[in-house]
Design an enzyme around this catalytic site. Structure first.
Site, PDB file in Angstrom:
ATOM      1  N   CYS A   2       0.856  -1.180   0.000  1.00 26.01           N
ATOM      2  CA  CYS A   2       0.000   0.000   0.000  1.00 26.01           C
ATOM      3  C   CYS A   2       0.899   1.240   0.000  1.00 26.01           C
ATOM      4  O   CYS A   2       2.105   1.154   0.157  1.00 26.01           O
ATOM      5  CB  CYS A   2      -0.858   0.025   1.252  1.00 26.01           C
ATOM      6  SG  CYS A   2      -1.828  -1.472   1.470  1.00 26.01           S
ATOM      7  N   ARG A  27       1.265   1.675  -6.095  1.00 28.12           N
ATOM      8  CA  ARG A  27       1.482   0.700  -5.015  1.00 28.12           C
ATOM      9  C   ARG A  27       0.183  -0.014  -4.637  1.00 28.12           C
ATOM     10  O   ARG A  27       0.196  -0.992  -3.886  1.00 28.12           O
ATOM     11  CB  ARG A  27       2.055   1.396  -3.785  1.00 28.12           C
ATOM     12  CG  ARG A  27       3.404   2.059  -3.991  1.00 28.12           C
ATOM     13  CD  ARG A  27       3.860   2.807  -2.750  1.00 28.12           C
ATOM     14  NE  ARG A  27       4.105   1.885  -1.656  1.00 28.12           N
ATOM     15  CZ  ARG A  27       5.288   1.318  -1.430  1.00 28.12           C
ATOM     16  NH1 ARG A  27       6.297   1.567  -2.243  1.00 28.12           N
ATOM     17  NH2 ARG A  27       5.465   0.486  -0.433  1.00 28.12           N
ATOM     18  N   TRP A  80      -3.687  -1.805  -1.320  1.00 30.05           N
ATOM     19  CA  TRP A  80      -3.659  -3.054  -2.078  1.00 30.05           C
ATOM     20  C   TRP A  80      -4.060  -4.118  -1.068  1.00 30.05           C
ATOM     21  O   TRP A  80      -3.275  -4.470  -0.189  1.00 30.05           O
ATOM     22  CB  TRP A  80      -2.266  -3.323  -2.637  1.00 30.05           C
ATOM     23  CG  TRP A  80      -2.233  -4.542  -3.499  1.00 30.05           C
ATOM     24  CD1 TRP A  80      -1.925  -5.816  -3.110  1.00 30.05           C
ATOM     25  CD2 TRP A  80      -2.558  -4.638  -4.877  1.00 30.05           C
ATOM     26  NE1 TRP A  80      -2.022  -6.671  -4.163  1.00 30.05           N
ATOM     27  CE2 TRP A  80      -2.404  -5.985  -5.264  1.00 30.05           C
ATOM     28  CE3 TRP A  80      -2.947  -3.724  -5.844  1.00 30.05           C
ATOM     29  CZ2 TRP A  80      -2.633  -6.421  -6.557  1.00 30.05           C
ATOM     30  CZ3 TRP A  80      -3.171  -4.155  -7.130  1.00 30.05           C
ATOM     31  CH2 TRP A  80      -3.021  -5.487  -7.485  1.00 30.05           C
ATOM     32  N   ASN A 106       1.085   0.049   5.974  1.00 28.24           N
ATOM     33  CA  ASN A 106       1.498  -0.775   4.834  1.00 28.24           C
ATOM     34  C   ASN A 106       2.212  -1.979   5.411  1.00 28.24           C
ATOM     35  O   ASN A 106       3.123  -1.838   6.221  1.00 28.24           O
ATOM     36  CB  ASN A 106       2.446   0.001   3.912  1.00 28.24           C
ATOM     37  CG  ASN A 106       2.993  -0.903   2.795  1.00 28.24           C
ATOM     38  OD1 ASN A 106       2.309  -1.828   2.362  1.00 28.24           O
ATOM     39  ND2 ASN A 106       4.227  -0.667   2.387  1.00 28.24           N
ATOM     40  N   GLY A 107       1.798  -3.180   5.027  1.00 29.15           N
ATOM     41  CA  GLY A 107       2.453  -4.401   5.503  1.00 29.15           C
ATOM     42  C   GLY A 107       1.422  -5.405   5.974  1.00 29.15           C
ATOM     43  O   GLY A 107       0.238  -5.311   5.656  1.00 29.15           O
ATOM     44  N   GLU A 489       8.725 -20.588 -19.581  1.00 28.44           N
ATOM     45  CA  GLU A 489       8.655 -19.205 -19.068  1.00 28.44           C
ATOM     46  C   GLU A 489       9.796 -18.375 -19.618  1.00 28.44           C
ATOM     47  O   GLU A 489       9.601 -17.216 -20.002  1.00 28.44           O
ATOM     48  CB  GLU A 489       8.670 -19.217 -17.537  1.00 28.44           C
ATOM     49  CG  GLU A 489       8.659 -17.856 -16.902  1.00 28.44           C
ATOM     50  CD  GLU A 489       7.382 -17.050 -17.174  1.00 28.44           C
ATOM     51  OE1 GLU A 489       6.415 -17.616 -17.726  1.00 28.44           O
ATOM     52  OE2 GLU A 489       7.381 -15.843 -16.879  1.00 28.44           O
ATOM     53  N   LYS A 493       9.275 -14.958 -21.851  1.00 30.10           N
ATOM     54  CA  LYS A 493       9.867 -13.666 -21.495  1.00 30.10           C
ATOM     55  C   LYS A 493      10.656 -13.089 -22.660  1.00 30.10           C
ATOM     56  O   LYS A 493      10.570 -11.899 -22.958  1.00 30.10           O
ATOM     57  CB  LYS A 493      10.757 -13.843 -20.261  1.00 30.10           C
ATOM     58  CG  LYS A 493       9.962 -13.997 -18.969  1.00 30.10           C
ATOM     59  CD  LYS A 493       9.315 -12.687 -18.611  1.00 30.10           C
ATOM     60  CE  LYS A 493       8.154 -12.765 -17.651  1.00 30.10           C
ATOM     61  NZ  LYS A 493       6.988 -13.505 -18.122  1.00 30.10           N
ATOM     62  N   GLU A 496       8.098 -11.950 -25.363  1.00 35.21           N
ATOM     63  CA  GLU A 496       7.214 -10.799 -25.088  1.00 35.21           C
ATOM     64  C   GLU A 496       8.005  -9.528 -24.799  1.00 35.21           C
ATOM     65  O   GLU A 496       7.485  -8.431 -24.975  1.00 35.21           O
ATOM     66  CB  GLU A 496       6.241 -11.110 -23.954  1.00 35.21           C
ATOM     67  CG  GLU A 496       6.836 -11.355 -22.610  1.00 35.21           C
ATOM     68  CD  GLU A 496       5.744 -11.624 -21.555  1.00 35.21           C
ATOM     69  OE1 GLU A 496       4.601 -11.193 -21.724  1.00 35.21           O
ATOM     70  OE2 GLU A 496       6.067 -12.275 -20.554  1.00 35.21           O
ATOM     71  N   HIS A 512      13.093 -36.061 -31.428  1.00 34.43           N
ATOM     72  CA  HIS A 512      11.899 -36.461 -32.202  1.00 34.43           C
ATOM     73  C   HIS A 512      11.540 -35.422 -33.251  1.00 34.43           C
ATOM     74  O   HIS A 512      10.380 -35.296 -33.640  1.00 34.43           O
ATOM     75  CB  HIS A 512      10.727 -36.687 -31.240  1.00 34.43           C
ATOM     76  CG  HIS A 512      10.980 -37.782 -30.260  1.00 34.43           C
ATOM     77  ND1 HIS A 512      11.054 -39.113 -30.616  1.00 34.43           N
ATOM     78  CD2 HIS A 512      11.282 -37.741 -28.932  1.00 34.43           C
ATOM     79  CE1 HIS A 512      11.328 -39.835 -29.551  1.00 34.43           C
ATOM     80  NE2 HIS A 512      11.479 -39.031 -28.510  1.00 34.43           N
ATOM     81  N   LYS A 611      -1.714  -5.836 -19.854  1.00 35.48           N
ATOM     82  CA  LYS A 611      -1.429  -6.472 -18.562  1.00 35.48           C
ATOM     83  C   LYS A 611      -2.537  -7.452 -18.195  1.00 35.48           C
ATOM     84  O   LYS A 611      -2.273  -8.503 -17.633  1.00 35.48           O
ATOM     85  CB  LYS A 611      -1.299  -5.415 -17.464  1.00 35.48           C
ATOM     86  CG  LYS A 611      -0.928  -5.990 -16.096  1.00 35.48           C
ATOM     87  CD  LYS A 611       0.412  -6.684 -16.121  1.00 35.48           C
ATOM     88  CE  LYS A 611       0.749  -7.379 -14.815  1.00 35.48           C
ATOM     89  NZ  LYS A 611       1.925  -8.273 -14.938  1.00 35.48           N
TER      90      LYS A 611
HETATM   91  C1  AGP Z   1       3.170 -13.008 -18.691  1.00 35.76           C
HETATM   92  O1  AGP Z   1       4.389 -12.284 -18.664  1.00 35.76           O
HETATM   93  C2  AGP Z   1       2.149 -12.338 -19.584  1.00 35.76           C
HETATM   94  N1  AGP Z   1       1.908 -10.999 -19.151  1.00 35.76           N
HETATM   95  C3  AGP Z   1       0.877 -13.170 -19.740  1.00 35.76           C
HETATM   96  O2  AGP Z   1       1.252 -14.415 -20.280  1.00 35.76           O
HETATM   97  C4  AGP Z   1       0.075 -13.444 -18.445  1.00 35.76           C
HETATM   98  O3  AGP Z   1       0.793 -14.333 -17.615  1.00 35.76           O
HETATM   99  C5  AGP Z   1      -1.261 -14.088 -18.825  1.00 35.76           C
HETATM  100  O4  AGP Z   1      -1.980 -13.161 -19.635  1.00 35.76           O
HETATM  101  C6  AGP Z   1      -2.114 -14.481 -17.615  1.00 35.76           C
HETATM  102  O5  AGP Z   1      -2.453 -13.338 -16.887  1.00 35.76           O
HETATM  103  P1  AGP Z   1      -3.122 -13.569 -15.437  1.00 35.76           P
HETATM  104  O6  AGP Z   1      -2.080 -14.222 -14.573  1.00 35.76           O
HETATM  105  O7  AGP Z   1      -3.474 -12.181 -14.946  1.00 35.76           O
HETATM  106  O8  AGP Z   1      -4.319 -14.443 -15.595  1.00 35.76           O
END
Ligand code: AGP
Length: 616
Positions: A2, A27, A80, A106-107, A489, A493, A496, A512, A611
């Site tokens: 927060c 935050r 938050w 906050n905490g 993952e 990264k 993206e 394969h 996001k």
């Molecule tokens: C991950 O870096 C991406 N931003 C994306 O794959 C994300 O993980 C995915 O859209 C799922 O989002 P969520 O965890 O909010 O459901």
């Protein structure tokens, strides 16, 4: 996490508070509130405004505050939620029974339940479901003994466990603010006529650049034009000055160049907060949110994880822990596929939706479809009272704080660690692991925040390897067992953030078909922690080297054998095989971040991405 701000002696406390809250909103933005100390002497009182209009609360406060009294000092908070839904009743500032003490926090106060029970028994009337409100009543009780605000706060802080940053005001000392912290950050500052307290520099940089960092356990008395700091014993201490080289916008990122690097470095804190109260000193685990769901959990015969992107990768790791520790059949599925494949489910199937935002539409509909088909459902999310948190039969929260960067980092590792705690919880319920093994694994989990911090200490090494790959446009990521979702993952990264074509394969799958793509221009990143399958990963590395490719290996620290085979190594501290992903993903985050920065990409807002994906 927060945002806290407190001011005294400024021309217009309400405006200063609202401007500061705008800069703290990153935050947390579930709700917001302010309290102003108004009037003189016995007439002095507190004027409070709160709003829980998600991401609009501060604007709502400005609208409501149009008719507010001017005030002499004041507190502000943007929330938050971690304990208590994001409602107006749970918004800070919290007041004591008399309405003359206001607190912003906050905490996480770990022992809030036992403190609340004592306060309730003493006749205090709490009005929220938060841990924070207990502080207002503790201070009230001490003031009633005749203590001044400083002494009341000092005594109250002495009984708190957990992490906190607190700012407190009291109508009986209208120009005085008292602040204290343990673990959560807090700064103080002054001008000739004013005094400020804040969670971070950005919130008060417009008022003063004469700022000091409050030390752990220290208590500050902030008055117009003066600061006084004492330690927990009440002895005076000199606060340490802060060199402020940033402008306001950079300060929102605590001096980091972008939110992504800030959040990568917040991972130890995000992990530690997610584990608070859940991994106990003797090494066992506790998931209090699931207490009412325990009978259903005992009846579970199969688990299906549904998620997208990085959350899906976390699920792939978590389901392996479920199988190994809880001896439960467990799979992880892409939510958008699961939803339409007419899954056969029943009330012995637990479908777990993992979602940082709790709003991803593919995952939400997969969860709803599972419920329609008779499964029991649970959500693992970072947002209290999000869509999925409300839809599922049960929910457990990561406590990573707001994740601003589009690419998930601290929430991803927090999801993994919380799922591992969940897997241990089920193992205990099902009696599938002995007490010693449960305690060993719980202690290994508890050590992970420190191991991630150690890995982050190697960031320059990781960035140096990334510099060697900055021009590469085609990368393989390989792993086995839990290393495979880490490879997934790492590839995501790099895609993206750096817009590099990167594909992840189960290392055993290369022969394969995909190995036909390997030539002397290829680069392969191999997740090669020393688990049971490590010898096979060495063989995979040799196969790739034999065809002239460049190999970058994620290895346990000191693993010279793999180091001799690979062209570059990304060393991480060793841990239990199934826990390794929490640490092994760190160099891959830094690799992607570094290559993206070298290419001049906007790492906080990568092209074409959002996001939260609220469309199908
Ligand atoms: C991950 O870096 C991406 N931003 C994306 O794959 C994300 O993980 C995915 O859209 C799922 O989002 P969520 O965890 O909010 O459901």
């Amino acid at each position: 996490m927060c945002g806290i701000i407190a001011v005294t002696g400024v021309e217009d406390p309400l405006s200063t508070l609202l401007e500061g809250l705008e800069l703290l909103e990153y935050r947390g933005y579930d709700s917001a509130g302010i309290a102003l100390v108004t009037g003189e002497g016995d007439e002095a009182g507190l004027f409070r405004l709160r709003s829980a209009v998600r991401a609009q609360s501060i604007a709502e406060l400005a609208r409501l505050g149009a008719g507010a009294p001017r005030g002499r000092a004041g507190l502000g908070h943007t929330r938050w939620a971690t304990h208590g839904a994001p409602t107006e009743e749970n918004a800070h500032p919290h007041l004591d029974c008399t309405g003359r003490v206001a607190v912003v926090h906050n905490g996480i106060i770990e022992n809030h339940r036992e403190l609340a029970a004592k306060l309730d028994a003493a006749g205090h009337r709490r009005t929220s479901a938060t841990d924070s409100e207990v502080v207002a009543h503790l201070v009230e009780a001490e003031l009633e003994t005749g203590a001044d605000l400083l002494e009341a706060v000092r005594r109250s802080a002495a009984v708190l466990r957990g992490d906190y940053a607190l700012a407190i005001s009291y109508a009986g000392e209208p120009d005085t603010l008292v602040a204290t912290r343990r673990t959560s950050p807090l700064i103080i500052g002054r001008t000739e006529r004013a005094g400020v307290v804040a969670s971070d520099i950005a919130a008060v940089l417009g008022t003063t650049r004469e700022l000091y960092a409050l030390g752990d356990g220290e208590i500050a008395v902030v008055r117009p034009g003066s600061l006084e700091v004492v330690d927990a014993a009440g002895e005076p201490v000199e606060p340490s000055p802060l060199r402020v080289a940033w402008g306001v916008q950079a300060a929102r990122r605590d001096g980091y160049e972008d939110f992504m690097s800030k959040e990568i470095h917040e991972q130890p804190r995000a992990l530690a907060d997610t584990l608070l109260e859940r991994v106990l000193p003797e090494g066992t685990t506790e998931l209090e949110e699931l207490a009412a769901f325990e009978d259903e959990l005992r009846r579970v015969e199969r688990v299906v994880v549904v998620a997208c992107g990085s959350s899906f990768h976390a699920g792939e790791i978590g389901r392996l822990a479920l199988e190994r520790w809880a001896k439960l059949p467990a799979t992880a599925e892409i939510a958008s596929e699961f939803r339409y494949r007419e899954p056969v489910l029943d009330d012995r199937t637990l479908v777990v939706a993992i979602s940082q935002s709790g709003e991803t539409v593919d995952t939400y509909h997969a969860l709803a479809e599972a419920a329609r088909r008779g499964a029991r459902t649970m959500a693992i999310t970072n947002v209290v009272d999000s869509l999925m948190a409300r839809e599922a039969d049960a929910v457990i929260y990561t406590r990573a704080g707001p994740e601003i960067g589009v690419a998930s980092t601290k929430c991803h590792v927090a999801q993994i660690i919380l799922f591992q705690v969940f897997a241990l919880h089920l193992a205990r319920l099902r009696g599938s692991l002995g007490e010693d093994e449960l305690a060993r694994l719980a202690r290994e989990i508890e050590a992970l925040p420190g191991l991630v911090a150690e890995a982050l200490g190697r960031s320059d090494e990781y960035a140096a390897v990334a510099a060697r790959l900055a021009e590469v446009n085609d990368v393989f990521f390989l792993g086995r067992n839990v290393g495979y979702p880490v490879a997934l993952e790492g590839a995501l990264k790099l895609k993206e953030l750096a817009y590099v074509r990167a594909e992840a394969y189960a290392a055993g799958e290369m022969k394969h078909g995909p190995i036909s793509l390997i030539d002397r221009h290829a680069v392969a990143v191999v997740v090669a922690n020393r688990g049971a399958l490590w010898p096979k990963l060495l063989a995979n590395i040799e196969e790739i080297k034999a065809r002239g490719a460049t190999v970058v290996a994620v290895t346990d620290e000191g693993d010279e054998e793999t180091g001799r085979l690979a062209d570059h190594v990304l060393e991480v501290p060793a841990t239990d095989e199934l826990l390794a992903p929490v640490v092994s993903v760190v160099p891959l985050q830094v690799l992607a971040y570094s290559v993206a920065k070298a290419r001049g990409n906007d790492v906080d807002r990568p092209r074409n991405l959002a996001k939260v994906v609220t469309v199908e």
